[in-house]
Scaffold this motif. Structure first.
Motif, PDB file in Angstrom:
ATOM      1  N   UNK A  25       0.832  -1.204   0.000  1.00  0.00           N
ATOM      2  CA  UNK A  25       0.000   0.000   0.000  1.00  0.00           C
ATOM      3  C   UNK A  25       0.867   1.254   0.000  1.00  0.00           C
ATOM      4  N   UNK A  26       1.930   1.233   0.783  1.00  0.00           N
ATOM      5  CA  UNK A  26       2.818   2.400   0.851  1.00  0.00           C
ATOM      6  C   UNK A  26       3.481   2.656  -0.499  1.00  0.00           C
ATOM      7  N   UNK A  27       4.007   1.607  -1.109  1.00  0.00           N
ATOM      8  CA  UNK A  27       4.717   1.768  -2.376  1.00  0.00           C
ATOM      9  C   UNK A  27       3.794   2.150  -3.532  1.00  0.00           C
ATOM     10  N   UNK A  28       2.598   1.614  -3.539  1.00  0.00           N
ATOM     11  CA  UNK A  28       1.687   1.878  -4.656  1.00  0.00           C
ATOM     12  C   UNK A  28       0.778   3.074  -4.411  1.00  0.00           C
ATOM     13  N   UNK A  29       0.734   3.555  -3.182  1.00  0.00           N
ATOM     14  CA  UNK A  29      -0.152   4.664  -2.858  1.00  0.00           C
ATOM     15  C   UNK A  29      -1.614   4.254  -2.854  1.00  0.00           C
ATOM     16  N   UNK A  30      -1.869   2.968  -2.705  1.00  0.00           N
ATOM     17  CA  UNK A  30      -3.234   2.444  -2.738  1.00  0.00           C
ATOM     18  C   UNK A  30      -3.938   2.659  -1.409  1.00  0.00           C
ATOM     19  N   UNK A  31      -5.264   2.749  -1.489  1.00  0.00           N
ATOM     20  CA  UNK A  31      -6.083   2.792  -0.284  1.00  0.00           C
ATOM     21  C   UNK A  31      -6.128   1.379   0.298  1.00  0.00           C
ATOM     22  N   UNK A  32      -6.072   1.282   1.620  1.00  0.00           N
ATOM     23  CA  UNK A  32      -6.050  -0.022   2.276  1.00  0.00           C
ATOM     24  C   UNK A  32      -7.257  -0.166   3.189  1.00  0.00           C
ATOM     25  N   UNK A  33      -7.986  -1.249   2.979  1.00  0.00           N
ATOM     26  CA  UNK A  33      -9.103  -1.611   3.841  1.00  0.00           C
ATOM     27  C   UNK A  33      -8.755  -2.932   4.495  1.00  0.00           C
ATOM     28  N   UNK A  34      -9.045  -3.050   5.778  1.00  0.00           N
ATOM     29  CA  UNK A  34      -8.722  -4.273   6.503  1.00  0.00           C
ATOM     30  C   UNK A  34      -9.978  -4.821   7.170  1.00  0.00           C
ATOM     31  N   UNK A  35     -10.119  -6.134   7.124  1.00  0.00           N
ATOM     32  CA  UNK A  35     -11.237  -6.811   7.765  1.00  0.00           C
ATOM     33  C   UNK A  35     -10.703  -8.033   8.491  1.00  0.00           C
ATOM     34  N   UNK A  36     -11.553  -8.690   9.236  1.00  0.00           N
ATOM     35  CA  UNK A  36     -11.128  -9.831  10.041  1.00  0.00           C
ATOM     36  C   UNK A  36     -11.786 -11.111   9.549  1.00  0.00           C
ATOM     37  N   UNK A  37     -11.069 -12.220   9.745  1.00  0.00           N
ATOM     38  CA  UNK A  37     -11.604 -13.510   9.329  1.00  0.00           C
ATOM     39  C   UNK A  37     -12.164 -14.311  10.499  1.00  0.00           C
ATOM     40  N   UNK A  38     -12.286 -13.690  11.664  1.00  0.00           N
ATOM     41  CA  UNK A  38     -12.818 -14.407  12.826  1.00  0.00           C
ATOM     42  C   UNK A  38     -14.240 -14.866  12.577  1.00  0.00           C
ATOM     43  N   UNK A  39     -14.597 -16.022  13.114  1.00  0.00           N
ATOM     44  CA  UNK A  39     -15.939 -16.559  12.882  1.00  0.00           C
ATOM     45  C   UNK A  39     -16.452 -17.267  14.126  1.00  0.00           C
ATOM     46  N   UNK A  40     -17.753 -17.180  14.302  1.00  0.00           N
ATOM     47  CA  UNK A  40     -18.399 -17.914  15.369  1.00  0.00           C
ATOM     48  C   UNK A  40     -18.392 -19.388  14.981  1.00  0.00           C
ATOM     49  N   UNK A  41     -18.017 -20.260  15.886  1.00  0.00           N
ATOM     50  CA  UNK A  41     -17.996 -21.682  15.541  1.00  0.00           C
ATOM     51  C   UNK A  41     -19.357 -22.164  15.050  1.00  0.00           C
ATOM     52  N   UNK A  42     -19.331 -22.950  14.006  1.00  0.00           N
ATOM     53  CA  UNK A  42     -20.547 -23.523  13.460  1.00  0.00           C
ATOM     54  C   UNK A  42     -20.846 -24.822  14.203  1.00  0.00           C
ATOM     55  N   UNK A  43     -22.001 -24.871  14.826  1.00  0.00           N
ATOM     56  CA  UNK A  43     -22.368 -26.044  15.607  1.00  0.00           C
ATOM     57  C   UNK A  43     -23.568 -26.732  14.964  1.00  0.00           C
ATOM     58  N   UNK A  44     -23.579 -28.048  14.981  1.00  0.00           N
ATOM     59  CA  UNK A  44     -24.744 -28.773  14.456  1.00  0.00           C
ATOM     60  C   UNK A  44     -26.003 -28.398  15.240  1.00  0.00           C
ATOM     61  N   UNK A  45     -27.142 -28.486  14.580  1.00  0.00           N
ATOM     62  CA  UNK A  45     -28.414 -28.093  15.190  1.00  0.00           C
ATOM     63  C   UNK A  45     -28.705 -28.857  16.468  1.00  0.00           C
ATOM     64  N   UNK A  46     -28.364 -30.142  16.504  1.00  0.00           N
ATOM     65  CA  UNK A  46     -28.669 -30.923  17.707  1.00  0.00           C
ATOM     66  C   UNK A  46     -27.842 -30.460  18.906  1.00  0.00           C
ATOM     67  N   UNK A  47     -26.670 -29.889  18.673  1.00  0.00           N
ATOM     68  CA  UNK A  47     -25.872 -29.356  19.778  1.00  0.00           C
ATOM     69  C   UNK A  47     -26.392 -27.978  20.179  1.00  0.00           C
ATOM     70  N   UNK A  48     -26.691 -27.132  19.177  1.00  0.00           N
ATOM     71  CA  UNK A  48     -27.219 -25.796  19.485  1.00  0.00           C
ATOM     72  C   UNK A  48     -28.488 -25.864  20.314  1.00  0.00           C
TER      73      UNK A  48
END
Length: 113
Positions: A25-48
């Protein structure tokens, strides 16, 4: 083709990608957007169905607060190298963070995972 818009997806152990993207981003002068990959664990319906009703809400809140802290930390470090950052918190209410990141990535020249 010059790079104008970069997306960085941060998560656990993504320091190398973070440094690479900041430099790109610094070298190209590009705009930088950052996001996160965190996720709530996916649980089977019978456990939920057996869990207390507020447990999943607490899990979601924990993931969101961890993601928010990581994004804020990155956004504070970026100006040290002369890069401004926009942060985007993905909507994890449906538990489909991959889909959210995929939809977001379509609007950028480059996505660094």
């Amino acid at each position: 083709m010059p790079l104008k818009d970069l997306l960085l997806v941060i998560g656990k152990d993504t320091e190398a990608g973070e440094l690479y993207t900041l430099e790109l981003a610094r070298l190209s002068g590009a705009a930088l957007t950052v996001t996160s990959s965190g996720a709530v664990p996916s649980l089977p319906a019978f456990i939920r169905s057996e869990l207390p009703s507020d447990l999943l809400d607490h899990m979601r809140e924990d993931v969101e607060s961890t993601a928010r802290a990581a994004l804020e930390g990155f956004a504070k470090r970026a100006p040290e190298v002369g890069v401004t950052v926009e942060t985007v918190i993905p909507d994890i209410s449906r538990g489909d963070v991959t889909g959210e990141v995929s939809r977001l990535a379509r609007y950028f020249d480059v996505t660094v995972l």
